[in-house]
Design a protein around this motif. Structure first.
Motif, mmCIF file in Angstrom:
data_model
loop_
_atom_site.group_PDB
_atom_site.id
_atom_site.type_symbol
_atom_site.label_atom_id
_atom_site.label_comp_id
_atom_site.label_asym_id
_atom_site.label_seq_id
_atom_site.Cartn_x
_atom_site.Cartn_y
_atom_site.Cartn_z
ATOM 1 N N THR A 94 0.805 -1.222 0.000
ATOM 2 C CA THR A 94 0.000 0.000 0.000
ATOM 3 C C THR A 94 0.834 1.267 0.000
ATOM 4 N N ASP A 95 2.106 1.149 0.391
ATOM 5 C CA ASP A 95 3.002 2.307 0.420
ATOM 6 C C ASP A 95 4.100 2.230 -0.633
ATOM 7 N N TYR A 96 4.102 1.151 -1.448
ATOM 8 C CA TYR A 96 5.237 0.924 -2.336
ATOM 9 C C TYR A 96 5.220 1.908 -3.507
ATOM 10 N N ASP A 97 6.379 2.463 -3.781
ATOM 11 C CA ASP A 97 6.530 3.435 -4.873
ATOM 12 C C ASP A 97 6.442 2.710 -6.223
ATOM 13 N N PRO A 98 5.471 3.050 -7.081
ATOM 14 C CA PRO A 98 5.360 2.374 -8.379
ATOM 15 C C PRO A 98 6.622 2.466 -9.223
ATOM 16 N N ALA A 99 7.335 3.591 -9.142
ATOM 17 C CA ALA A 99 8.577 3.726 -9.917
ATOM 18 C C ALA A 99 9.632 2.742 -9.422
ATOM 19 N N GLU A 100 9.686 2.528 -8.112
ATOM 20 C CA GLU A 100 10.631 1.555 -7.548
ATOM 21 C C GLU A 100 10.246 0.145 -7.962
ATOM 22 N N ALA A 148 7.960 -6.187 -4.903
ATOM 23 C CA ALA A 148 8.581 -6.097 -6.219
ATOM 24 C C ALA A 148 9.631 -7.181 -6.391
ATOM 25 N N TYR A 149 10.471 -7.363 -5.388
ATOM 26 C CA TYR A 149 11.503 -8.398 -5.457
ATOM 27 C C TYR A 149 10.861 -9.781 -5.572
#
Length: 242
Positions: A94-100, A148-149
């Motif tokens: 919910t807090d993850y940066d889409p660019a990251e 993401a990982y």
């Protein structure tokens, strides 16, 4: 076991598991090219007597240049160990940066596709090759705060199975390994809380040693591995349930 006369490419070989694999391949008799964008790649290769090749695994042109340099200086690769990857930051979905998220998938998954695609073509033409992609136990089980990982490494597993089936009609084996965490510079990208979480999940109660990973990987890319393809070899210290 000997790899005399074979040419190997190891991506991400400037440090960590990649460097240990490069050392193991060299000791087995292979001539090795390290494809890495790290500034200390040349230093690592000088110590091992291997070829340093600058390469960005997310860039098709860079990969093509690295392959051409390897073929010119060593010969056509019969072995590929794709180790290049990043951990990225830790945060809830919910807090993850889409660019990251995109950055991690670009390196870990798209990079795997681009490097395998480039090297597999020649292997098919020559009728022989061994490809080993380094995934992660996170790709099997999913680590919290590492969406993401985990997703990118699950993608590496699926990609490996797909390519393994495509290449099964020739003597080209395509497999992957799923290591638990090893204490390498990738830890610098992680929070201590996440590192502690990963250790708590390993029944052997310790982190993987890079030399242990190299032992399995070198066998996977040897002629001795003549039947298994599209497979996932576990290196999780008992963590994985399948």
């Amino acid at each position: 076991m000997t790899l005399d006369g074979q040419i190997a490419v190891v991506t991400g070989a400037a440090q960590g598991i990649g460097a240990a694999v490069m050392r193991g391949l060299t000791e087995a008799g292979a001539r090795v090219a390290s494809w890495d964008s790290a500034s200390h790649n040349a230093q690592t290769c000088e110590a091992l007597g291997t070829l340093a090749v600058a390469c960005d695994v997310t860039d098709e042109a860079s990969i093509a240049e690295a392959l051409a340099a390897t073929e010119r200086d060593l010969g056509a690769p019969s072995i590929l160990v794709h180790s290049a990857g990043i951990a990225g930051s830790n945060a809830p979905v919910t807090d993850y940066d889409p660019a990251e998220f995109r950055r991690i998938v670009d390196v870990n998954l798209t990079g795997t596709f681009l490097v395998n695609r480039a090297v597999a073509r020649g292997m098919r033409e020559r009728g022989y090759g061994r490809i080993l992609n380094i995934a992660s136990v996170a790709g099997k089980e999913g680590n919290p705060n590492a969406c993401a990982y985990s997703a990118s490494k699950a993608g590496v597993i699926g990609f490996t199975k797909s390519l393994g089936k495509e290449m099964a009609d020739v003597d080209v084996a395509v497999n992957c390994v799923t290591p638990a965490a090893a204490r390498t510079p990738i830890f610098e990208q992680m929070s201590q809380e996440h590192i502690d979480y990963m250790l708590s999940k390993i029944p052997r109660a310790r982190f993987l040693e890079v030399e242990e990973a190299a032992e399995m990987i070198v066998w996977c890319v040897s002629p001795a591995n003549s039947f298994t393809t599209g497979a996932v070899f576990d290196l999780s210290g008992g963590r994985a349930t399948y």
